[in-house]
Design a protein around this motif. Structure first.
Motif, PDB file in Angstrom:
ATOM      1  N   GLN A   4       3.864 -21.722   4.322  1.00 18.66           N
ATOM      2  CA  GLN A   4       3.147 -20.474   4.143  1.00 18.66           C
ATOM      3  C   GLN A   4       1.695 -20.628   4.565  1.00 18.66           C
ATOM      4  OE1 GLN A   4       3.708 -19.383   0.009  1.00 18.66           O
ATOM      5  NE2 GLN A   4       5.389 -18.042   0.546  1.00 18.66           N
ATOM      6  N   VAL A   5       1.202 -19.664   5.330  1.00 13.73           N
ATOM      7  CA  VAL A   5      -0.189 -19.690   5.768  1.00 13.73           C
ATOM      8  C   VAL A   5      -1.129 -19.471   4.583  1.00 13.73           C
ATOM      9  CG1 VAL A   5      -1.910 -18.585   7.249  1.00 13.73           C
ATOM     10  CG2 VAL A   5       0.443 -18.877   8.066  1.00 13.73           C
ATOM     11  N   ILE A   6      -0.754 -18.545   3.704  1.00 15.01           N
ATOM     12  CA  ILE A   6      -1.560 -18.234   2.518  1.00 15.01           C
ATOM     13  C   ILE A   6      -0.731 -18.575   1.284  1.00 15.01           C
ATOM     14  CG2 ILE A   6      -2.803 -16.445   1.256  1.00 15.01           C
ATOM     15  CD1 ILE A   6      -3.055 -14.922   3.875  1.00 15.01           C
ATOM     16  N   SER A   7      -1.266 -19.396   0.392  1.00 13.27           N
ATOM     17  CA  SER A   7      -0.524 -19.802  -0.802  1.00 13.27           C
ATOM     18  C   SER A   7      -0.311 -18.607  -1.729  1.00 13.27           C
ATOM     19  CB  SER A   7      -1.280 -20.911  -1.531  1.00 13.27           C
ATOM     20  OG  SER A   7      -2.546 -20.449  -1.956  1.00 13.27           O
ATOM     21  N   PRO A   8       0.711 -18.674  -2.586  1.00  9.07           N
ATOM     22  CA  PRO A   8       1.055 -17.520  -3.434  1.00  9.07           C
ATOM     23  C   PRO A   8      -0.085 -17.044  -4.325  1.00  9.07           C
ATOM     24  CG  PRO A   8       2.829 -19.138  -3.443  1.00  9.07           C
ATOM     25  CD  PRO A   8       1.685 -19.774  -2.729  1.00  9.07           C
ATOM     26  N   ASN A   9      -0.897 -17.980  -4.853  1.00  9.33           N
ATOM     27  CA  ASN A   9      -1.968 -17.538  -5.749  1.00  9.33           C
ATOM     28  C   ASN A   9      -3.035 -16.732  -5.008  1.00  9.33           C
ATOM     29  OD1 ASN A   9      -2.727 -19.913  -4.403  1.00  9.33           O
ATOM     30  ND2 ASN A   9      -4.105 -20.561  -6.037  1.00  9.33           N
ATOM     31  N   TRP A  10      -3.338 -17.131  -3.784  1.00 12.92           N
ATOM     32  CA  TRP A  10      -4.348 -16.386  -3.030  1.00 12.92           C
ATOM     33  C   TRP A  10      -3.789 -15.069  -2.485  1.00 12.92           C
ATOM     34  CZ3 TRP A  10      -9.022 -17.357  -4.147  1.00 12.92           C
ATOM     35  CH2 TRP A  10      -9.412 -18.651  -4.515  1.00 12.92           C
ATOM     36  N   ARG A  11      -2.477 -14.990  -2.315  1.00 13.15           N
ATOM     37  CA  ARG A  11      -1.868 -13.697  -1.976  1.00 13.15           C
ATOM     38  C   ARG A  11      -2.076 -12.700  -3.115  1.00 13.15           C
ATOM     39  NH1 ARG A  11       2.565 -13.482   1.754  1.00 13.15           N
ATOM     40  NH2 ARG A  11       3.751 -12.247   0.250  1.00 13.15           N
ATOM     41  N   VAL A  12      -2.014 -13.190  -4.349  1.00 13.65           N
ATOM     42  CA  VAL A  12      -2.264 -12.324  -5.508  1.00 13.65           C
ATOM     43  C   VAL A  12      -3.705 -11.822  -5.483  1.00 13.65           C
ATOM     44  CG1 VAL A  12      -2.416 -12.265  -8.028  1.00 13.65           C
ATOM     45  CG2 VAL A  12      -0.492 -13.416  -6.930  1.00 13.65           C
ATOM     46  N   VAL A  13      -4.639 -12.698  -5.131  1.00 14.41           N
ATOM     47  CA  VAL A  13      -6.044 -12.295  -5.048  1.00 14.41           C
ATOM     48  C   VAL A  13      -6.237 -11.232  -3.961  1.00 14.41           C
ATOM     49  CG1 VAL A  13      -8.384 -13.083  -4.507  1.00 14.41           C
ATOM     50  CG2 VAL A  13      -6.899 -14.478  -5.948  1.00 14.41           C
ATOM     51  N   ILE A  14      -5.589 -11.434  -2.807  1.00 13.30           N
ATOM     52  CA  ILE A  14      -5.708 -10.463  -1.709  1.00 13.30           C
ATOM     53  C   ILE A  14      -5.112  -9.113  -2.116  1.00 13.30           C
ATOM     54  CG2 ILE A  14      -4.928  -9.911   0.634  1.00 13.30           C
ATOM     55  CD1 ILE A  14      -5.034 -12.968   1.187  1.00 13.30           C
ATOM     56  N   GLY A  15      -3.917  -9.138  -2.701  1.00 14.55           N
ATOM     57  CA  GLY A  15      -3.288  -7.891  -3.139  1.00 14.55           C
ATOM     58  C   GLY A  15      -4.113  -7.181  -4.193  1.00 14.55           C
ATOM     59  N   SER A  16      -4.666  -7.959  -5.135  1.00 17.68           N
ATOM     60  CA  SER A  16      -5.525  -7.365  -6.160  1.00 17.68           C
ATOM     61  C   SER A  16      -6.758  -6.733  -5.523  1.00 17.68           C
ATOM     62  CB  SER A  16      -5.948  -8.430  -7.173  1.00 17.68           C
ATOM     63  OG  SER A  16      -4.839  -9.009  -7.817  1.00 17.68           O
ATOM     64  N   GLY A  17      -7.317  -7.428  -4.533  1.00 20.36           N
ATOM     65  CA  GLY A  17      -8.489  -6.904  -3.851  1.00 20.36           C
ATOM     66  C   GLY A  17      -8.228  -5.595  -3.135  1.00 20.36           C
ATOM     67  N   VAL A  18      -7.049  -5.477  -2.532  1.00 21.27           N
ATOM     68  CA  VAL A  18      -6.687  -4.217  -1.857  1.00 21.27           C
ATOM     69  C   VAL A  18      -6.647  -3.069  -2.856  1.00 21.27           C
ATOM     70  CG1 VAL A  18      -4.827  -3.002  -0.665  1.00 21.27           C
ATOM     71  CG2 VAL A  18      -5.430  -5.331   0.026  1.00 21.27           C
ATOM     72  N   GLY A  19      -5.998  -3.317  -4.006  1.00 21.76           N
ATOM     73  CA  GLY A  19      -5.903  -2.267  -5.014  1.00 21.76           C
ATOM     74  C   GLY A  19      -7.250  -1.887  -5.584  1.00 21.76           C
ATOM     75  N   ILE A  20      -8.084  -2.893  -5.838  1.00 25.09           N
ATOM     76  CA  ILE A  20      -9.395  -2.648  -6.438  1.00 25.09           C
ATOM     77  C   ILE A  20     -10.334  -1.947  -5.464  1.00 25.09           C
ATOM     78  CG2 ILE A  20     -11.457  -3.812  -7.316  1.00 25.09           C
ATOM     79  CD1 ILE A  20      -9.505  -6.006  -8.387  1.00 25.09           C
ATOM     80  N   SER A  21     -10.216  -2.278  -4.180  1.00 26.81           N
ATOM     81  CA  SER A  21     -11.187  -1.808  -3.181  1.00 26.81           C
ATOM     82  C   SER A  21     -11.261  -0.290  -3.081  1.00 26.81           C
ATOM     83  CB  SER A  21     -10.870  -2.406  -1.813  1.00 26.81           C
ATOM     84  OG  SER A  21      -9.590  -1.986  -1.359  1.00 26.81           O
TER      85      SER A  21
END
Length: 422
Positions: A4-21
């Protein structure tokens, strides 16, 4: 199997960031003044009526935070966030169709505030806290920093769409973006916790494997309510909430009385503040992993007080932009502090609960801010007096941060190791 290019924990951070943004927070703080000013021009509403609408939004959000913990604990971050995004898009569409009736506007504002609560950081803090330990402050800071990205785009987009197509189209465009972009990305990227028995990808190694297998820690509701630290934090964030939201929804009113400022100038000043908030969240998240949270909290409150003093002395767009930068950095840091303090003082199991209660306290103060500011400025015939009073009020927050002691829960790695070896 491909790595995986992006580990699962950082995918959670990215997804959270999209929702928060593009959640309710950036749309309200960065777009509400522009949108409601355009509505006021069409319907003849005054600043007091607009401030009352802001108070209604914040009061509805405050009530919603009281009930966030229960569905979050049962649905998890992912399902709760996706549901909230869908409901928030509906509320934007409803707000776009209000007529000249103030009661209708206020009801739509209440719906906006109530369902919008679930689009903010509170929905994602539990998931991030479960995926991270040693880098939790940084992870929360990066996710919350996405709000700054939204706060940069929202005023510029709102001003552009309002100028060409009107405020109703701007609200519908934001609603469509929620459904088409934010909802599917959050559903895809956000996961509630690492799989049972797997090593948390925070720091790797055997120690993290042991921690992941240990039970979550946290104080019970009765212990939290009896804790003086909880009440100190609640009062502290109530003051911060009142201070920030006394200014944010009244920013057009404040800046246009401080000099020759146009709506386009206000949009850019807010966008500049959003960039500062982005850096504030990242820097504060980094500092939280290295300094005690009370020290970081005092630094952010001092910046907030300096912002208000700068705004009171401002005579041109440049000084107003500086005040916006200081405020953006400060409030960006506060967004990191609440979930971090909730986890470190009361345990990861209690993050959603304590964070919701602290957000409730924040919104109690925030609901008072907009109307109180307009009332004081009307009484004193100046926006400078309430700005100076707000700056002085930050002494309360500084004193409360100073009085916080050591983190009260047993450090999670130590507790997990003790459980594993017992």
């Amino acid at each position: 199997m491909a790595r995986q290019v992006i580990s699962p924990n950082w995918r959670v951070v990215i997804g959270s960031g999209v929702g928060i943004s593009f959640g309710a927070a950036p749309i309200f703080t960065a777009g509400f003044a522009l949108l409601t000013s355009a509505m006021a021009r069409d319907y003849g509403w005054n600043q007091t009526e607009l401030a009352q609408a802001a108070t209604i939004v914040l009061s509805a959000t405050m009530v919603a935070y009281l009930f966030c913990a229960w569905p979050l604990d049962r649905l998890g971050s992912r399902r709760f966030a996706v549901t909230s995004i869908a409901l928030f898009a509906i509320s934007l569409a409803i707000l776009s169709q209000v007529g000249s009736s103030l009661p209708q506007f206020y009801l739509a504002a209440a719906l906006f505030g109530f369902v919008g609560a679930g689009t903010n950081v509170v929905s994602y803090a539990r998931a991030i806290s479960r995926w991270f330990d040693q880098k939790r402050g940084l992870a929360l800071g990066l996710a919350a920093s996405a709000q700054a990205g939204g706060s940069f785009v929202v005023p510029l987009a709102a001003h552009w769409i309002i100028t060409r197509y009107g405020w109703s189209t701007a609200l519908l465009a934001f609603a469509a973006f929620e459904v088409v972009v934010c909802l599917p990305l959050v559903a895809w990227l956000v996961k509630d916790s690492p799989p049972a028995g797997s090593p948390a990808p925070d720091d790797g190694g055997r120690r993290q494997m042991i921690e992941t297998q240990a039970p979550e820690i946290g104080l019970g509701a009765a212990q939290i309510i009896r804790s003086p630290i909880f009440w100190k934090l609640a009062v502290c964030f109530a003051v911060i909430g009142m201070s920030f939201y006394a200014i944010a929804p009244n920013i057009m009113y404040i800046l246009t009385r401080r000099g020759d400022v146009t709506a386009a100038d206000v949009a850019w000043i807010q966008a500049i503040g959003a960039v500062a908030a982005l850096f504030g969240r990242i820097v504060v998240g980094y500092l939280l992993d290295r300094l005690h949270a009370r020290i970081v909290g005092i630094l952010t409150v001092l910046l907030m007080a300096l912002s208000m003093l700068t705004n009171a002395a401002a005579s041109g767009v440049a000084s107003m932009a500086l005040a916006s930068i200081l405020m953006g950095f400060a409030i960006g840091g506060e967004a990191d502090l609440m979930p971090y303090l909730a986890g470190r003082y009361f345990g990861t199991h209690s993050v959603s609960k304590v964070f919701s209660w602290l957000l409730f306290a924040f919104c109690v103060g925030a609901a008072i801010g907009p109307v109180a500011f307009v009332w004081l400025s009307t009484l004193s015939h100046s926006v400078i007096v309430p700005l100076l009073l707000l700056s002085a009020l930050q002494i309360i927050s500084i004193a409360l941060f100073l009085s916080l002691g050591r983190y009260q829960t047993v450090p999670e790695p130590a507790l997990s190791l003790a459980v594993a070896l017992s």
